[in-house]
Structure formats: structure tokens, C-alpha cells
Design a protein around this motif. Structure first.
Motif, short mmCIF file in Angstrom:
data_model
loop_
_atom_site.label_atom_id
_atom_site.label_comp_id
_atom_site.label_asym_id
_atom_site.label_seq_id
_atom_site.Cartn_x
_atom_site.Cartn_y
_atom_site.Cartn_z
N SER A 140 0.84 -1.19 0.00
CA SER A 140 0.00 0.00 0.00
C SER A 140 0.88 1.24 0.00
CB SER A 140 -0.93 0.00 1.22
OG SER A 140 -0.18 -0.08 2.41
N PHE A 141 0.29 2.36 -0.40
CA PHE A 141 1.06 3.61 -0.45
C PHE A 141 0.09 4.78 -0.39
CE2 PHE A 141 0.05 2.33 -4.77
CZ PHE A 141 -0.37 3.50 -5.39
N TRP A 142 0.58 5.89 0.12
CA TRP A 142 -0.17 7.13 0.04
C TRP A 142 0.09 7.76 -1.32
CZ3 TRP A 142 -3.84 7.57 3.31
CH2 TRP A 142 -3.71 7.08 4.61
N HIS B 295 5.95 7.85 2.70
CA HIS B 295 5.34 6.66 2.12
C HIS B 295 4.50 6.99 0.90
CE1 HIS B 295 5.82 4.88 6.42
NE2 HIS B 295 6.94 4.80 5.72
N GLY B 296 4.97 8.00 0.14
CA GLY B 296 4.44 8.19 -1.20
C GLY B 296 3.65 9.44 -1.47
N MET B 297 3.12 10.14 -0.43
CA MET B 297 2.20 11.25 -0.69
C MET B 297 2.96 12.55 -0.93
SD MET B 297 -1.32 12.28 1.32
CE MET B 297 -2.33 10.97 0.61
N MET B 298 3.67 12.58 -2.05
CA MET B 298 4.40 13.75 -2.49
C MET B 298 4.45 13.72 -4.02
SD MET B 298 7.97 15.35 -1.06
CE MET B 298 9.00 13.89 -1.24
N ALA B 299 4.43 14.89 -4.63
CA ALA B 299 4.51 14.99 -6.08
C ALA B 299 5.40 16.19 -6.43
CB ALA B 299 3.13 15.15 -6.70
#
Length: 631
Positions: free
Chosen positions: A522-524, A621-625
């Protein structure tokens, strides 16, 4: 998970209004749970120990159940004979905790047990409680609330307020145009007794020194990496400031490696003009390790002063106090716990990253047992019976705080972290999530001889801020009246806000994703993807104004931070933002299902910048762009 001071992993995930809620409001320190939804800071009601008339009727054991998807304890109110056993049966797909609102004098919850999904556990500590009523909640989902009533028995454990034994430390100020700050290991006094705590610090203190500079005056800060090599490369982000991409604290490039140094340049201008009066903070921003590095101590404050403020007669000098709130957990030897030692395992690679294990999203959260103010637990500050300016910063990883004074006197909010508001706003409490700031004035006139507590309490169930942490933060010891030339301003020289385009240029959607097959996890996510530093998710043209939409499609509250510019809030759920959100901002609370629209002009700098959740485990854990500003 063990209870007590060593507990650190298992944090504060703020679940939203769309999910089922416990029907009983949280019992706060000293009052029995009221039928009304109003909450006030106090301690649980504790009757004298001994066998009461109803004790014989109370059962010797009781069971709480969390059904799948309910996000509530059943029953929400439970009675137990003194010395009895309380068990939680967790039928949900998420981990939960049963945590006492009340604490002992050291700030440790009277009971605090984490129960993994699909298991059951006895709640240790309950058997020692004295007769009385005790509120409890889930640290992972704070709107899950209940009350335990203990009848009779020989228990002696009762709640205690902090002793407020340590004087508040105001970090030293650095005011020159060229500042040098070594990043080094040091022992810091955090708890009132026992050994000092080993921290990774900016300049040997936690928080690091507060940099104070005039608006529009170029500032260069040299950071020297003197931490052990095993720490790895670091990066520094000046949160809220407007500066070039190469000085933004990129998560994977332009890093500061062990034994090396780097100079970050901050012109403190915006569009060629001096920046507004601001309250920023600097912190590590290293990809995959932001939560760890901040937890270990790499945080400090930065104040930008606008000369136009001098005409306002705001409190200055010792009456202008920056306050950084952050929570940490400690071992019995006062060392920090390491909630990242057994964190989730990353699977896949950039572009298809996910995490697996018991602390993978959405069960990733780092929350401490003790709330610190300027690095100390439950400090006190002697003040005169005059007006004070408090610059409030929430530097916690996950916890939010609804901040107010114990006697109910108001806070006059005059600004955000990015500048002054057009008009001051009178507030009973100020809700701050991770990375949010508020500039407030408190008037202590008439309080001579009193001890007032700056505290945090959750709002009524179902209201914004019902996930706020319950805590006594610090104490003000009010002395005699003193000369006070300060004034409460009716108008403020707030910065101009951009004209808002009619159309939305970009929608950013924040959610929870899953991968399957060999790299299942799973990932944000942002727009359905985990962060990839090589992928550009949007391009904005220099010199243009864009309107962005921020949408939360997960069941978890997020705090969304945008780099590069200083933004105005256009709409919150289709309506004008509240008065305290009508200045410049860089971080917004997004509850489940909420939509916020913001706008900014892309000025001065091209290059790569980030948008991400400032709940630091979410970011890791992933919630960046990434978005690029291009010519």
C-alpha cells in the motif's frame, strides 16, 4: 505494542466525518463525561478508593469490540469492578489503541495498549486504577472515544497534572546576514528529571537557533554536516519561504553529505519586494527519512520582520515569544524511542513504490507520548500582566492541537505563518495541524498571581478539530502589572492577494493506493501515484497565476503543503474560507471528502518544487509529487 513511555509508533491518524463515530464525547481531565458536547480541560473524576455500594454490581471483566469499518468502541461506556480486566477485541482491518486521556505526573497515559487488526488484548494498567471515571480514545483514530467507570477496589493510580517544573527555553537568536549552523549530535534537557536526551541538532540545541532577519535582506545560512556517517545525506527546507529551487531542500538532489557543508540562500523577497512579516521553520526534507530526521531533532524556527510592523505597537522583545510544539516518546533512560526501527518495508521501485508490513499505510503514524514546547516537557514561563505575542508552530509529525488558555481568555490572531491578516480575529481556540502556524496576541492584564495553562482539547464530536490532542502544553505564571505600550490593532498591513483565475489549472487528489502481485503493498498517493522524483506531475509557467484544487478522497485527514510560492485560499468546500484562513498560507487541513481551492503567482524562480502531505510518514510513504516552474 508495549505501553508506557517507550511507546512511539502508533500515531494520530485523523479520520473524517464520513465514517461512523463513537456517540460519546471525550472525557477530559477532572470532569465526568457530560451529555453536552462541550469539552473543557480538566482531569477525570476520581472518587475515594474503597468498596462503594455499586461496586458489587460492577462486573469483574468487560470487553470492548471494534467491528470492521465502524471506527467506534462498542460499548462506548463500560463499567468495571476495581482490579478487574478490560479486553479489546479488534475485528477491524486497522490497528487500534485503547489509551487513557488522563496521564500521570510524567505525562504517560494511565493505560495505553495497541491491538493489531484481527487480534484481542488485555488493556494493562486498568487493574491498578482507583475508583472513578476515565475517558479513553484510539490514538490512531482519535474520534473513537469512550469512558471506563471503575467501581470500588483497592487501586491507587489516579490522574495528575504535570508539575510544570522546567522553565521555558526560548532558543537563541541569530540575526546576521551570514549564519553558520553545524548539524551535530548533542545532549538536550527535555524531561525535568534524569539524563539529558541525545538528539541530532541544529547548533547543539533543540529546537535549533531561531534565525531572525529583516524582510528583503538577503540571508545566507551555511549548514555543516557533523553528524555520524550512518545518518546519511541531509537536506534543509525553509518551510513557507519563497526562494530558488536549488535552495529549497530538494529531497534527492543537492544534498549535504557527512563531513560537507552547503550554503542556502534566502533573499526574503517576493517579486522583487520584501517578503511580508512571516514565521517560517527550517527542517530536514530527505526523501524516505523526513520523519526520522525530524523526530531526532532537525527542526528550528525562522522569523522574518517587516519594518512596517513598528507602527502597530505589537508586543516586542521578551514579549514576542516563538513556541514550537512537537511530541516525542522516551525510553526509561530518557533516550528517544526509535519508532522507525521496525517500520514498513518498501517494495517495488520509483514509479511503482509501495510498503508492506504492520505499519504500512494507512497504519503508519509517529506520535509521541509527551508534548514538548520549545523542546521541553510541560515548561513554565513567568510573564508580567501585560500583552504578549505568541508565534505558534506545530512541528509534530501527526498530532493536531486545538490551542487555548485554561481560563478561557481569548487569543487575538493577527497572522498566519506567511504574513499578517487584514483584520485580527478573536478566537477561543486555534486549531493547528502539522506544519501550520498562527501569530496571536494574549492579554494577561488582570491575571496577576494566577497560573494559566496553555492547553489543547478536542472539539465536540463531529466538529472540525475533534481529532485534536488532549494535552496541558505549558504554564504561564502571571506576575505584577508592568508598563505596556502595546496595542490591539484594528487593522493590519496584510500582503496583497492575487486575482483569482476563473478556471482551475490543476487538481491534486490525495488518496490511498495499493499494488498487487509480487510487489503487493500500500502507499499514500497523489493523483493515484506514489512519489517519483524523476516524474514531473505538472508544469506551471513563470509569471502566471494558477488556481489549484486540492481534493482528499481518502478516509484520513491530510495536511497539504505546497512549496515555491505563498498562496491564498480561494474556497473551502465551495464556500469562502473562514476569516483566519483569508491571508497567505502554505499548508491546509483537508478532511475526508474536503476540497480546497488555492491560487498563487509563480514569481522569480524556475525549477522543481514539491507538493505533499506534511504528516511526515505520509510524505515518506508516497504522498508527495513534483511540479516544475518553467519559462
Amino acid at each position: 505494542m508495549p505501553s508506557g513511555p517507550a511507546v512511539a509508533q502508533g500515531g494520530l491518524m485523523t479520520w473524517g466525518k464520513s465514517r461512523a463515530r463513537a456517540p460519546v464525547a471525550w472525557l477530559v481531565a477532572g470532569l465526568l463525561l457530560a451529555v453536552a458536547l462541550a469539552l473543557a480541560p480538566s482531569a477525570p473524576s476520581v472518587r475515594s478508593a474503597g468498596t462503594s455500594a455499586s461496586a458489587a454490581a460492577a462486573p469483574g471483566s468487560a470487553t470492548l469490540v471494534v467491528d470492521r469499518g465502524s471506527l467506534s468502541f462498542t460499548p462506548s461506556t463500560v463499567s468495571l469492578r476495581g482490579g478487574g480486566t478490560l479486553t479489546l477485541v479488534n475485528l477491524d482491518t486497522f490497528d487500534h489503541t485503547v489509551t487513557s486521556v488522563a496521564t500521570d505526573a510524567e505525562g504517560t497515559p494511565l493505560f495505553d495498549v495497541r491491538v493489531p487488526a484481527g487480534t484481542s488484548a488485555t488493556i494493562t494498567g486498568v487493574e491498578a486504577l482507583a475508583e472513578g471515571s476515565y475517558a479513553f480514545f484510539c490514538k490512531l483514530h482519535p474520534q473513537m472515544r469512550g469512558v471506563l467507570s471503575v467501581e470500588g477496589g483497592d487501586g491507587t493510580v489516579t490522574p495528575e497534572l504535570p508539575a510544570f517544573e522546567q522553565r521555558l527555553v526560548v532558543p537563541r537568536r541569530l540575526t546576521g546576514p551570514l549564519v553558520t549552523i553545524p548539524m551535530r549530535q548533542a545532549r538536550v534537557r527535555m524531561l525535568p528529571t534524569g539524563p539529558r536526551t541525545r538528539m541530532w541538532t541544529y547548533g547543539g540545541s533543540y529546537p535549533g537557533p531561531t534565525i531572525v532577519r529583516p524582510a528583503g535582506r538577503e540571508t545566507r545560512v551555511r549548514f555543516i554536516h557533523q553528524l555520524p556517517r550512518k545518518v546519511g545525506a541531509l537536506t534543509v527546507h525553509l518551510h513557507g519561504d519563497h526562494h530558488a529551487a536549488e535552495h529549497d531542500g530538494q529531497p534527492t538532489t543537492q544534498l549535504v553529505r557527512p563531513g560537507r557543508s552547503r550554503v542556502y540562500e534566502y533573499p526574503l523577497t517576493y517579486g522583487g519586494l520584501p517578503e511580508p512579516s512571516s514565521f517560517f521553520f527550517y527542517h530536514d526534507h530527505r526523501m524516505d527519512h523526513t520523519a526520522r530526521n525530524n523526530w531526532r531533532g532537525l527542526q528550528g524556527m525562522f522569523v522574518v520582520k517587516d519594518p512596517s510592523e513598528s507602527s502597530l505597537q505589537l508586543p516586542t522583545g521578551r514579549r514576542d515569544v516563538p513556541l514550537m510544539l512537537a511530541d516525542r516518546s522516551f525510553r526509561s533512560d530518557n533516550e528517544l524511542t526509535n519508532p522507525f526501527a521496525h517500520g514498513p518495508t518498501m517494495v517495488g521501485h520509483h514509479g511503482s513504490m509501495a510498503w508492506t508490513g504492520p505499519h504500512a499505510p494507512p497504519d503508519d503514524a509517529t506520535v509521541g507520548t509527551h508534548v514538548l514546547v520549545n523542546g521541553r516537557y510541560a515548561p513554565y514561563l513567568p510573564v508580567s500582566a501585560t500583552r504578549y505575542r505568541l508565534r505558534l508552530l506545530n512541528a509534530s509529525h501527526f498530532s493536531s492541537y486545538s490551542i487555548g488558555l485554561s481560563d478561557g481568555r481569548p487569543l487575538l490572531q493577527i497572522g498566519t505563518g506567511n504574513g499578517l491578516l487584514r483584520k485580527p480575529v478573536v478566537r477561543d481556540r486555534v486549531l493547528l495541524g502539522p506544519a501550520q502556524r498562527a501569530d496571536v496576541i494574549v492579554d494577561f492584564h488582570g491575571a496577576t498571581g494566577r497560573d494559566l495553562v496553555l492547553d489543547s482539547v478536542p472539539n465536540a464530536a463531529g466538529a472540525t478539530g475533534d481529532d485534536a490532542r488532549q494535552a496541558a502544553l505549558m504554564q504561564f505564571r502571571v506576575g505584577a502589572e508592568a508598563p505596556d505600550r502595546s496595542r490591539l490593532p484594528a487593522r493590519l498591513p496584510s500582503p496583497d492577494l492575487v486575482d483569482v483565475p476563473k478556471t482551475v489549472s490543476k487538481t491534486w487528489t490525495f488518496g490511498l493506493g495499493e499494488t498487487h502481485g509480487h510487489h503487493a503493498g500500500s502507499f499514500w498517493s497523489v493523483n493515484g501515484r506514489a512519489f517519483d522524483p524523476e516524474r514531473v506531475d505538472h508544469r506551471a509557467r513563470l509569471g502566471t497565476v494558477e488556481r489549484w484544487r486540492l481534493r482528499n478522497v481518502s478516509d484520513v485527514t491530510h495536511y497539504v503543503h505546497i512549496h515555491a510560492e505563498q498562496w491564498r485560499t480561494v474556497l473551502r468546500d465551495g464556500k469562502p474560507p473562514p476569516p483566519w484562513e483569508q491571508g497567505l498560507e502554505d499548508t491546509w487541513r483537508l478532511e475526508p471528502g474536503e476540497v480546497v481551492e488555492v491560487a498563487a503567482r509563480f514569481e522569480d524562480y524556475t525549477g522543481s518544487f514539491m507538493i505533499h502531505c506534511h504528516m511526515l510518514d505520509h510524505e515518506d510513504h508516497g504522498m508527495m509529487a513534483r511540479f516544475d516552474v518553467v519559462r
